[in-house]
Design a protein around this motif. Structure first.
Motif: not given
Length: 290
Positions: A166, A241-242, A197, A169, A177, A199
């Motif tokens: 994170q 995570t993304r 998460g 990020e 994205e 997501d």
């Protein structure tokens, strides 16, 4: 590489040996390999990517991962996936000895080896286990606590790793994205990788696969992406995570590119749908050649 390693007959008949036998043949092979690995040191705390384990035991990635997980379950070793460091708990006792005299030259050797280790999750635990046997005088702090150490390739994702992802990020989110949001519009979706998460998913389009095929010409990109999807599906608490998913993909493909499995034939490449990719003359990295 060490010239030799000590393996006691008790490896097969002792308590750990019986537990490993119950855990299955893969666990026995992995445990024996860990004691005699060409990458090992006398401390039993050393760098060992699972791909090395997979290739050199001949178990394949799934078999090596299964054997390692079961060896961990019976308490034979621990594995920190973040640093790819393995700790075979009692290996130093067998390779070096127990309750050495403070003047024994091996004590100095252990101290030097311990001081030279890269940061990992087991430094503090190793010190506590062997400080009396080897008269260790400087305790190194682990990179993270033992509860953060990965318990094998199928273990849970750790909170600290999530936090580190994170933190990055700001550098990665925009590009990740953008790709995810526009993949379905710009080109057909090949597969979606589940994210952590809740997501959602990270969509991988045909264009992205073709770009990766150019970067990793010795890898069956489509199959490895399928392998990633299966692995993430089977390990929901280790999903990325993304912001971290593209780093996960890149790391996976880099390891495949440098592994013996990368020695694919040209026909295999073409059947995978990347007929425009040239096959290198020698896809097996020098370090893996027999």
């Amino acid at each position: 590489m060490r010239d030799y390693a000590k393996v006691s007959p008790q490896f097969w008949m002792g308590k750990s040996g019986r537990e490993l036998r119950k855990a299955g043949a893969e666990a026995q092979v992995v445990a024996l390999y860990l004691m005699t690995s060409p990458h090992a040191n006398m401390l039993g705390l050393y760098y060992l990517p699972v791909l090395y384990l997979s290739h050199e035991t001949g178990l394949g990635f799934e078999g090596a991962s299964k054997g390692l997980s079961r060896a961990i379950e019976v308490g034979f070793c621990s594995y920190d996936e973040a640093t790819e460091m393995i700790w075979v708990h009692e290996m130093a006792a067998y390779q070096v000895g127990r309750s050495l005299n403070p003047r024994d030259n091996q004590c100095a050797g252990v101290r030097r080896e311990y001081a030279s280790l890269p940061e990992n999750a087991f430094l503090s635990e190793f010190y506590e286990r062997y400080k009396d046997d080897f008269h260790l005088d400087v305790k190194r702090q682990s990179r993270r606590g033992s509860e953060g150490a990965c318990q094998g390739p199928g273990s849970q994702e750790q909170e600290q790793e999530q936090e580190q992802e994170q933190e990055q990020e700001q550098n990665h989110l925009s590009g990740a994205e953008h790709f995810s949001l526009h993949a379905e519009v710009e080109d057909p979706i090949f597969i979606k990788l589940p994210l952590s998460g809740g997501d959602g998913n990270f969509a991988l389009g045909e264009r992205y696969l073709q770009e990766q095929a150019k970067l990793y010409p010795a890898v069956d990109i489509r199959q490895e992406i399928r392998n990633m999807a299966g692995w993430l599906d089977a390990n929901p608490r280790r999903r990325k995570t993304r912001a971290g998913i593209k780093r996960f993909i890149t790391t996976w493909l880099q390891k495949c590119q440098n592994s013996p499995r990368a020695a694919h034939s040209e026909n295999h490449f073409r059947s995978a749908g990347f007929s425009g990719v040239s096959v290198p003359d020698s896809a097996i990295p020098p370090g893996f050649r027999g």
